[in-house]
Scaffold this motif. Sequence first.
Motif, PDB file in Angstrom:
ATOM      1  N   THR A 249       0.830  -1.207   0.000  1.00  0.00           N
ATOM      2  CA  THR A 249       0.000   0.000   0.000  1.00  0.00           C
ATOM      3  C   THR A 249       0.864   1.256   0.000  1.00  0.00           C
ATOM      4  O   THR A 249       0.577   2.220  -0.730  1.00  0.00           O
ATOM      5  CB  THR A 249      -0.927  -0.008   1.225  1.00  0.00           C
ATOM      6  OG1 THR A 249      -1.725  -1.196   1.219  1.00  0.00           O
ATOM      7  CG2 THR A 249      -1.846   1.208   1.212  1.00  0.00           C
ATOM      8  N   SER A 250       1.925   1.256   0.804  1.00  0.00           N
ATOM      9  CA  SER A 250       2.822   2.423   0.867  1.00  0.00           C
ATOM     10  C   SER A 250       3.527   2.647  -0.468  1.00  0.00           C
ATOM     11  O   SER A 250       3.639   3.796  -0.942  1.00  0.00           O
ATOM     12  CB  SER A 250       3.848   2.231   1.984  1.00  0.00           C
ATOM     13  OG  SER A 250       3.208   2.054   3.224  1.00  0.00           O
ATOM     14  N   LEU A 251       4.014   1.572  -1.082  1.00  0.00           N
ATOM     15  CA  LEU A 251       4.691   1.701  -2.371  1.00  0.00           C
ATOM     16  C   LEU A 251       3.735   2.197  -3.451  1.00  0.00           C
ATOM     17  O   LEU A 251       4.100   3.058  -4.270  1.00  0.00           O
ATOM     18  CB  LEU A 251       5.292   0.355  -2.781  1.00  0.00           C
ATOM     19  CG  LEU A 251       6.489  -0.147  -1.955  1.00  0.00           C
ATOM     20  CD1 LEU A 251       6.889  -1.545  -2.406  1.00  0.00           C
ATOM     21  CD2 LEU A 251       7.669   0.809  -2.091  1.00  0.00           C
ATOM     22  N   MET A 252       2.525   1.633  -3.466  1.00  0.00           N
ATOM     23  CA  MET A 252       1.538   2.066  -4.456  1.00  0.00           C
ATOM     24  C   MET A 252       1.178   3.530  -4.258  1.00  0.00           C
ATOM     25  O   MET A 252       1.088   4.303  -5.233  1.00  0.00           O
ATOM     26  CB  MET A 252       0.280   1.190  -4.352  1.00  0.00           C
ATOM     27  CG  MET A 252       0.450  -0.236  -4.831  1.00  0.00           C
ATOM     28  SD  MET A 252       0.629  -0.324  -6.634  1.00  0.00           S
ATOM     29  CE  MET A 252       0.870  -2.097  -6.852  1.00  0.00           C
ATOM     30  N   TYR A 253       0.997   3.943  -3.006  1.00  0.00           N
ATOM     31  CA  TYR A 253       0.647   5.338  -2.743  1.00  0.00           C
ATOM     32  C   TYR A 253       1.762   6.272  -3.196  1.00  0.00           C
ATOM     33  O   TYR A 253       1.500   7.304  -3.836  1.00  0.00           O
ATOM     34  CB  TYR A 253       0.357   5.535  -1.258  1.00  0.00           C
ATOM     35  CG  TYR A 253       0.181   6.981  -0.872  1.00  0.00           C
ATOM     36  CD1 TYR A 253      -0.980   7.668  -1.222  1.00  0.00           C
ATOM     37  CD2 TYR A 253       1.172   7.666  -0.178  1.00  0.00           C
ATOM     38  CE1 TYR A 253      -1.149   9.000  -0.876  1.00  0.00           C
ATOM     39  CE2 TYR A 253       1.013   8.989   0.165  1.00  0.00           C
ATOM     40  CZ  TYR A 253      -0.151   9.652  -0.183  1.00  0.00           C
ATOM     41  OH  TYR A 253      -0.307  10.975   0.142  1.00  0.00           O
ATOM     42  N   ALA A 254       3.020   5.906  -2.875  1.00  0.00           N
ATOM     43  CA  ALA A 254       4.149   6.757  -3.277  1.00  0.00           C
ATOM     44  C   ALA A 254       4.246   6.840  -4.796  1.00  0.00           C
ATOM     45  O   ALA A 254       4.463   7.925  -5.363  1.00  0.00           O
ATOM     46  CB  ALA A 254       5.450   6.201  -2.684  1.00  0.00           C
ATOM     47  N   GLY A 255       4.076   5.699  -5.477  1.00  0.00           N
ATOM     48  CA  GLY A 255       4.152   5.696  -6.935  1.00  0.00           C
ATOM     49  C   GLY A 255       3.030   6.485  -7.581  1.00  0.00           C
ATOM     50  O   GLY A 255       3.262   7.256  -8.527  1.00  0.00           O
ATOM     51  N   THR A 259       3.447  10.059  -9.738  1.00  0.00           N
ATOM     52  CA  THR A 259       3.008  10.130 -11.136  1.00  0.00           C
ATOM     53  C   THR A 259       1.775  11.007 -11.325  1.00  0.00           C
ATOM     54  O   THR A 259       1.315  11.182 -12.454  1.00  0.00           O
ATOM     55  CB  THR A 259       2.714   8.729 -11.671  1.00  0.00           C
ATOM     56  OG1 THR A 259       1.803   8.057 -10.781  1.00  0.00           O
ATOM     57  CG2 THR A 259       3.988   7.919 -11.794  1.00  0.00           C
ATOM     58  N   GLY A 260       1.218  11.561 -10.241  1.00  0.00           N
ATOM     59  CA  GLY A 260       0.088  12.475 -10.354  1.00  0.00           C
ATOM     60  C   GLY A 260      -1.228  11.812 -10.700  1.00  0.00           C
ATOM     61  O   GLY A 260      -2.111  12.455 -11.289  1.00  0.00           O
ATOM     62  N   LEU A 261      -1.415  10.554 -10.338  1.00  0.00           N
ATOM     63  CA  LEU A 261      -2.671   9.857 -10.628  1.00  0.00           C
ATOM     64  C   LEU A 261      -3.771  10.347  -9.700  1.00  0.00           C
ATOM     65  O   LEU A 261      -3.507  10.767  -8.571  1.00  0.00           O
ATOM     66  CB  LEU A 261      -2.484   8.352 -10.465  1.00  0.00           C
ATOM     67  CG  LEU A 261      -1.581   7.671 -11.495  1.00  0.00           C
ATOM     68  CD1 LEU A 261      -1.342   6.226 -11.113  1.00  0.00           C
ATOM     69  CD2 LEU A 261      -2.194   7.752 -12.890  1.00  0.00           C
ATOM     70  N   PRO A 262      -5.028  10.296 -10.136  1.00  0.00           N
ATOM     71  CA  PRO A 262      -6.136  10.738  -9.280  1.00  0.00           C
ATOM     72  C   PRO A 262      -6.397   9.748  -8.149  1.00  0.00           C
ATOM     73  O   PRO A 262      -6.200   8.540  -8.308  1.00  0.00           O
ATOM     74  CB  PRO A 262      -7.326  10.797 -10.246  1.00  0.00           C
ATOM     75  CG  PRO A 262      -6.986   9.820 -11.323  1.00  0.00           C
ATOM     76  CD  PRO A 262      -5.491   9.884 -11.473  1.00  0.00           C
ATOM     77  N   ALA A 301      -4.689   6.159 -17.618  1.00  0.00           N
ATOM     78  CA  ALA A 301      -4.888   4.736 -17.357  1.00  0.00           C
ATOM     79  C   ALA A 301      -3.642   3.932 -17.721  1.00  0.00           C
ATOM     80  O   ALA A 301      -3.289   2.966 -17.035  1.00  0.00           O
ATOM     81  CB  ALA A 301      -6.100   4.222 -18.129  1.00  0.00           C
ATOM     82  N   ILE A 302      -2.961   4.330 -18.812  1.00  0.00           N
ATOM     83  CA  ILE A 302      -1.732   3.624 -19.213  1.00  0.00           C
ATOM     84  C   ILE A 302      -0.631   3.847 -18.189  1.00  0.00           C
ATOM     85  O   ILE A 302       0.106   2.918 -17.827  1.00  0.00           O
ATOM     86  CB  ILE A 302      -1.288   4.092 -20.612  1.00  0.00           C
ATOM     87  CG1 ILE A 302      -2.362   3.753 -21.651  1.00  0.00           C
ATOM     88  CG2 ILE A 302       0.039   3.456 -20.989  1.00  0.00           C
ATOM     89  CD1 ILE A 302      -2.037   4.247 -23.042  1.00  0.00           C
ATOM     90  N   ILE A 303      -0.506   5.102 -17.710  1.00  0.00           N
ATOM     91  CA  ILE A 303       0.489   5.401 -16.681  1.00  0.00           C
ATOM     92  C   ILE A 303       0.215   4.580 -15.422  1.00  0.00           C
ATOM     93  O   ILE A 303       1.130   4.031 -14.795  1.00  0.00           O
ATOM     94  CB  ILE A 303       0.502   6.906 -16.361  1.00  0.00           C
ATOM     95  CG1 ILE A 303       0.865   7.715 -17.600  1.00  0.00           C
ATOM     96  CG2 ILE A 303       1.453   7.218 -15.208  1.00  0.00           C
ATOM     97  CD1 ILE A 303       0.800   9.213 -17.402  1.00  0.00           C
ATOM     98  N   PHE A 304      -1.060   4.483 -15.059  1.00  0.00           N
ATOM     99  CA  PHE A 304      -1.447   3.695 -13.891  1.00  0.00           C
ATOM    100  C   PHE A 304      -1.066   2.229 -14.078  1.00  0.00           C
ATOM    101  O   PHE A 304      -0.526   1.591 -13.158  1.00  0.00           O
ATOM    102  CB  PHE A 304      -2.949   3.825 -13.655  1.00  0.00           C
ATOM    103  CG  PHE A 304      -3.503   2.804 -12.701  1.00  0.00           C
ATOM    104  CD1 PHE A 304      -3.238   2.881 -11.340  1.00  0.00           C
ATOM    105  CD2 PHE A 304      -4.271   1.750 -13.174  1.00  0.00           C
ATOM    106  CE1 PHE A 304      -3.744   1.930 -10.461  1.00  0.00           C
ATOM    107  CE2 PHE A 304      -4.774   0.795 -12.301  1.00  0.00           C
ATOM    108  CZ  PHE A 304      -4.513   0.891 -10.947  1.00  0.00           C
ATOM    109  N   THR A 305      -1.324   1.689 -15.261  1.00  0.00           N
ATOM    110  CA  THR A 305      -1.003   0.285 -15.531  1.00  0.00           C
ATOM    111  C   THR A 305       0.494   0.034 -15.446  1.00  0.00           C
ATOM    112  O   THR A 305       0.934  -0.942 -14.830  1.00  0.00           O
ATOM    113  CB  THR A 305      -1.519  -0.111 -16.924  1.00  0.00           C
ATOM    114  OG1 THR A 305      -2.928   0.141 -17.003  1.00  0.00           O
ATOM    115  CG2 THR A 305      -1.247  -1.579 -17.211  1.00  0.00           C
ATOM    116  N   ILE A 306       1.293   0.904 -16.058  1.00  0.00           N
ATOM    117  CA  ILE A 306       2.755   0.746 -16.015  1.00  0.00           C
ATOM    118  C   ILE A 306       3.267   0.835 -14.584  1.00  0.00           C
ATOM    119  O   ILE A 306       4.096   0.015 -14.146  1.00  0.00           O
ATOM    120  CB  ILE A 306       3.430   1.811 -16.898  1.00  0.00           C
ATOM    121  CG1 ILE A 306       3.050   1.592 -18.371  1.00  0.00           C
ATOM    122  CG2 ILE A 306       4.942   1.774 -16.729  1.00  0.00           C
ATOM    123  CD1 ILE A 306       3.533   2.692 -19.292  1.00  0.00           C
TER     124      ILE A 306
END
Length: 390
Positions: A249-255, A259-262, A301-306
């Motif tokens: 969860t911490s890694l996903m939040y930082a990433g 990357t500026g995802l919503p 969505a592509i940025i999120f997937t990568i």
Amino acid sequence: MIDKTHIVKNNKTMLYITYAIVLAFIVFNFNTVFSIIGYILSLATPLYIAIIIAFILNIPMRKIEHLYGKKIKKRGLKRGLAMATTLILALLLIVLFSSFIIPRLGESITLIITNIFNYANRLVTLVNDTMAKFHVNYAINYDSIQQGLATLDLNNFLSKSGDLLGNAGINLLFQSIGIFGFFINVITSFIMSLYLLANKETHLRQLKKIVTFLFGYKESLVIFDIGAEANHYFNGFVSGQLLECCILTSLMYAGFRLTGLPFPELIAFIIGLASLVPMFGGFVGFGISFILVLAVEPTQAIIFTICFVIIQQFEANIIYPRVVGGAVGISGLYVLLSLVVFGNLFGFFGLLIAVPSMALIYAVGSRFINISLYRNHIEVTDKSIKKMSD
């Protein structure tokens, strides 16, 4: 002169007759007997909750107590300090979660609910345009979706979701004893868990005495051996899985934040919570989050997937083996089988206990089969089955 052999045979005959009568009564009145047993067992619900709380708290407390043991030799003081430190850490985590994470999640959910029609319109338009580019004769009717969202019964949806997640017992608890009684049970369970932790050696010794009294010496040894193995698997899996969930969860939040995802807090929380279910849990969280990102910002969505794939591969290949380790050493086939079987039997709770339970069943079954083959002098290899000499 009294024939003792005749008396013993008569006693055995009466025992068998009594056993047959009781078994027949249970078979022909199965629903009634099952309901009575379930009611009797439900009277000790706070104890079951206390055992779960004590089991989870004991994982960090045991390590903290070991650290204190290097400086403090008095057992009572060492145990008290370890319990106090564990409770303080748990309270800090709850405060951190309540003050930082929950408000952010609430803001994200409120924003989604406020703009749900705009997000749905964007998603429908994107899907229809994509279908048209590939010359697929299919289009989503946005009016029907909008009508469904407008007439959505949120209370009914939450109720059904709770049933699907295995919360039928909690709903029944609220209906039967009320909210006040529920909190009384929670407080009682917490206090009971403290007693269990403070005197865990004494309670384990008492449990061993009861098991030995009921099953005898040899059978009790087998039960204790299985219990120790179960504790190994569940302890390693629960502690490792919870820690791995927090790290992911911490890694996903930082990433997502970089990357500026919503809604980085919300989608990281969804993926982390879903990862509690091994194998495909993280991908279920990815699917839900992907639809959410696609509806809000289709270009991201592509940025999120990568970003998800990079973090997930790093976590799966580097962090997960080190955190969870070899506590659960079964193949992916048995993992999937356990998730299907235990999920169907016990709902969401079954998914959480599926993997360590299957690991225990696999270990005990393997041991039983190997010992049986060894006693019968049979050797099984990849290519042949051999009967060995004595």
